[in-house]
Write an enzyme that holds these catalytic residues in place. Structure first.
Site, PDB file in Angstrom:
ATOM      1  N   ARG A 214       0.832  -1.216   0.000  1.00 51.64           N
ATOM      2  CA  ARG A 214       0.000   0.000   0.000  1.00 51.64           C
ATOM      3  C   ARG A 214       0.860   1.257   0.000  1.00 51.64           C
ATOM      4  O   ARG A 214       0.421   2.309  -0.473  1.00 51.64           O
ATOM      5  CB  ARG A 214      -0.919   0.014   1.227  1.00 51.64           C
ATOM      6  CG  ARG A 214      -1.989  -1.065   1.231  1.00 51.64           C
ATOM      7  CD  ARG A 214      -2.892  -0.917   2.453  1.00 51.64           C
ATOM      8  NE  ARG A 214      -3.508  -2.183   2.812  1.00 51.64           N
ATOM      9  CZ  ARG A 214      -3.571  -2.675   4.024  1.00 51.64           C
ATOM     10  NH1 ARG A 214      -3.039  -1.998   5.038  1.00 51.64           N
ATOM     11  NH2 ARG A 214      -4.161  -3.826   4.264  1.00 51.64           N
TER      12      ARG A 214
ATOM     13  N   GLN B 295     -10.638  -3.978   3.852  1.00 51.30           N
ATOM     14  CA  GLN B 295     -10.835  -5.361   3.414  1.00 51.30           C
ATOM     15  C   GLN B 295     -10.161  -6.343   4.368  1.00 51.30           C
ATOM     16  O   GLN B 295     -10.731  -7.379   4.715  1.00 51.30           O
ATOM     17  CB  GLN B 295     -10.272  -5.549   2.004  1.00 51.30           C
ATOM     18  CG  GLN B 295     -11.092  -4.909   0.905  1.00 51.30           C
ATOM     19  CD  GLN B 295     -10.423  -5.066  -0.444  1.00 51.30           C
ATOM     20  OE1 GLN B 295      -9.444  -4.393  -0.751  1.00 51.30           O
ATOM     21  NE2 GLN B 295     -10.945  -5.974  -1.256  1.00 51.30           N
ATOM     22  N   GLU B 296      -8.961  -5.996   4.786  1.00 45.37           N
ATOM     23  CA  GLU B 296      -8.241  -6.875   5.706  1.00 45.37           C
ATOM     24  C   GLU B 296      -9.015  -7.037   7.012  1.00 45.37           C
ATOM     25  O   GLU B 296      -9.097  -8.139   7.572  1.00 45.37           O
ATOM     26  CB  GLU B 296      -6.846  -6.307   5.970  1.00 45.37           C
ATOM     27  CG  GLU B 296      -5.950  -7.219   6.776  1.00 45.37           C
ATOM     28  CD  GLU B 296      -4.555  -6.632   6.953  1.00 45.37           C
ATOM     29  OE1 GLU B 296      -3.786  -7.197   7.749  1.00 45.37           O
ATOM     30  OE2 GLU B 296      -4.237  -5.613   6.295  1.00 45.37           O
ATOM     31  N   GLY B 297      -9.599  -5.943   7.495  1.00 43.69           N
ATOM     32  CA  GLY B 297     -10.402  -6.016   8.710  1.00 43.69           C
ATOM     33  C   GLY B 297     -11.651  -6.855   8.535  1.00 43.69           C
ATOM     34  O   GLY B 297     -12.040  -7.613   9.430  1.00 43.69           O
TER      35      GLY B 297
ATOM     36  N   ALA C 197     -10.655 -10.492   8.559  1.00 46.51           N
ATOM     37  CA  ALA C 197     -10.370 -10.942   9.927  1.00 46.51           C
ATOM     38  C   ALA C 197     -11.663 -11.186  10.694  1.00 46.51           C
ATOM     39  O   ALA C 197     -11.790 -12.175  11.427  1.00 46.51           O
ATOM     40  CB  ALA C 197      -9.505  -9.907  10.643  1.00 46.51           C
TER      41      ALA C 197
END
Length: 604
Positions: free
Chosen positions: A178, A216-218, A221
């Site tokens: 990023r 998106q990562e959150g 998860a």
């Protein structure tokens, strides 16, 4: 009116009566009838149980226990019904590949794929990590595929060769990528898409290599944690860990709090209907909310979730300590300059840091500036000094750094705290698990008030967790105060909030966001199995329908037989009673009319 009557006497040998039904005969008939009915009922129950036992709801808690045990066993690569999937987590410090597998979908459109992490012959998770991060290929993007080759070769050796062509591969890049310019990101991804299919037969296309956002990562998860906890199961079950359900049979999902060294993240489900917000907050809410469907059919909404996700850079435990030291250094030096003091400029006149244990000495260096500090272990004062670092606004719907936060129903919610939330409660204080604010505050305050020499001696005596080290002992006072402030002052959790659990593992294993990623990426795969199941059910539907109807017809016949036996016994009883009442006058008439004809005197 005259009455005319006729009488004809027959010989005695002509007279007959209906034979009397003995009680023994009635009991025998009744016993045989009941025995026959009992046998039929028993046969019906056996057939019913054997036919429907497969569809009866089993003990879900026992099934989940078996599933957890099965996850610790080696994956059976000889099973042709297993499917496989690969996820590469390209992080800032390194890249890891995770190999997952799942059996055929069970045919229920309400259920998700049962995805688990693959385990090798030694029952160890199939995962491999390499360093540095893929962002190191920024200046040489043509070597990006060479960089990932060891990971994919490792996965290819574990996935059966005949399954390679149907095994999807997802390459998901996070924080390190990023930070690169978009031009360099695209160059790295282009090399992967071009070269990897030439060497590996995995199912891989351009859309399966991407740089994902922190949002998106959150979300991934959040999906992974709730999947492992079984919160996407929509059955009505008595699981003590999550018995509360929402509308339409949906179970309550859990929110997650994850504090790392550099960043902090929160994610939780919010209602689909929220109150009207001002235009500015409405725009902020749209950016921070993610709505998605985990189901395989877009027409079904039972797996549609709306999740609030926010990542706070600079609010992790280690980075917060650096910000705190910068604040202390600047304020102390400015105060010295204004008041002509020399606080912290020498070891003999140190700055008394309330966030360090009593008697601990340390040095803060920034460029050419040096500040000598000594701990005084005042947890309450430490919390007060940390409040400005939260950067809160005056609005009630804002959390850290003034960012909008969707309302949380603290009376009907549940959260899991990971990383620093667990380390702060367990490594030294040994109260990890169910979080209780007052208990944690008392334990943290007592720890901060201890002398550094006492703490080091306790550490040598093994009184702390095996994961604790000198760095943890040194900054436990600060990090516990920071965690407490973030939770209660930043996110507005009540001090007596009962539904927060701090954890490092879920059911004995670490849950990665990559599990949530592959669950989301493969959500449409069950459609293939559902279509095949539909064809098979169409052929067998007539038999099942006829079986059900014959089943009830058989039961009705038994009732008819039972009723006939009862009516027959009642009929025999009425005949017997009628015969008994008529027998006495008939015998007397026979004696009065027949005996005189034989010349026998009757009576005195």
């Amino acid at each position: 009116m005259a009455r005319i009557s006729f009488s004809y006497l027959c010989p005695a040998s002509w007279y007959f009566t209906v034979p009397t039904v003995s009680p023994f005969l009635r009991q025998r008939v009744a016993f045989l009838g009941l025995f026959f009915i009992s046998c039929l009922l028993l046969l019906m129950l056996i057939i019913d149980f054997r036919h429907w036992s497969a569809s009866l709801p089993r003990d879900r808690q026992y099934e989940r226990y078996l599933a957890r045990v099965g996850e610790l066993e080696a994956t059976d690569t000889e099973d042709p019904n297993l499917n496989y999937g690969l996820v590469v987590d390209c992080g800032s410090s390194g890249s890891r590949i995770f190999v997952y597998f799942w059996p055929r979908h069970n045919g229920n459109p309400h259920d998700l794929l049962d995805i688990k992490q693959m385990r090798d012959r030694n029952s160890q998770p199939v995962v491999k990590k390499i360093k540095p991060g893929i962002s190191a290929m920024a200046d040489t993007p043509e070597h990006a595929s060479d960089y990932l080759r060891p990971l994919l070769s490792f996965a290819a050796a574990h996935v059966p060769v005949k399954k390679h062509k149907e095994t999807p591969l997802y390459i998901l890049c996070t924080a390190g990528m990023r930070l690169l310019p978009e031009r360099k990101q695209l160059a790295i991804l282009a090399d992967l898409v071009k070269d990897l299919p030439l060497e590996f037969d995995f199912l891989f296309s351009q859309s399966q290599a991407e740089v994902i956002s922190g949002k998106q990562e959150g979300v991934y998860a959040w999906i992974g944690i709730n999947f492992v906890l079984g919160r996407f199961d929509h059955e009505d079950e008595s699981d003590a860990e999550a018995t509360q359900e929402l509308a339409a049979g949906r179970r309550r999902t859990v929110g997650i709090l994850d504090m790392g060294g550099a960043s902090l993240q929160i994610a939780y489900e919010v209602p689909t209907s929220t109150s009207v917000l001002p235009a500015k907050q409405e725009e902020a809410a749209k950016i921070l909310l993610a709505e998605f469907n985990l189901g395989c059919d877009v027409q079904h909404t039972e797996h549609v979730y709306r999740v609030y996700v926010t990542t706070f850079l600079g609010f992790g435990g280690n980075f917060a300590r650096q910000r705190y030291e910068d604040l202390v250094l600047n304020e102390t030096l400015n105060k010295n300059r204004l008041l002509g003091q020399k606080t912290g400029l020498s070891p003999d006149n140190p700055f008394l840091d309330p966030c360090l244990p009593v008697g601990l000495t340390d040095v803060v260096e920034r460029n050419s500036q040096v500040l000598h500090v000594r701990g005084r272990g005042d947890w309450v004062s430490c919390r007060a000094m940390l409040s400005p670092l939260l950067a809160r606004s005056n609005t009630s719907q804002a959390s850290l750094n003034g960012i909008y936060q969707s309302p949380i129903d603290f009376n009907n919610s549940e959260f899991y705290g990971f990383s620093e939330f667990f380390y702060c409660t367990e490594d030294v204080l040994r109260i990890g698990g169910r979080y209780h604010g007052p208990t944690f505050a008392k334990a943290a305050q007592d720890y901060c008030g201890m002398a550094w020499s006492v703490l080091t001696q306790r550490f040598k005596n093994g009184l702390f967790s095996s994961h604790a080290d000198e760095h943890r002992l040194k900054y436990q006072c600060f990090k516990s105060a920071w965690m407490y402030q973030v939770l209660h002052e930043g996110f507005h959790f009540p001090y007596d909030y009962p539904n927060l659990r701090t954890a490092q593992l879920v059911y004995g294993r670490e849950v990665q966001w990559t599990l949530g990623a592959i669950l989301y990426k493969t959500r449409f795969l069950p459609l293939r199995d559902l279509r095949q199941e539909g064809v098979r059910q169409a052929h067998g539907s007539w038999f099942r329908l006829s079986f059900v109807y014959n089943h009830y017809l058989f039961f009705a016949c038994i009732l008819v037989v039972l009723l006939a036996i009862v009516l027959y016994l009642l009929r025999l009883r009425r005949i017997h009673h009628r015969q008994t009442r008529a027998s006495a006058p008939l015998d007397l008439l026979w004696l009065e009319e027949v005996v005189p004809m034989m010349g026998v005197q009757v009576g005195p």
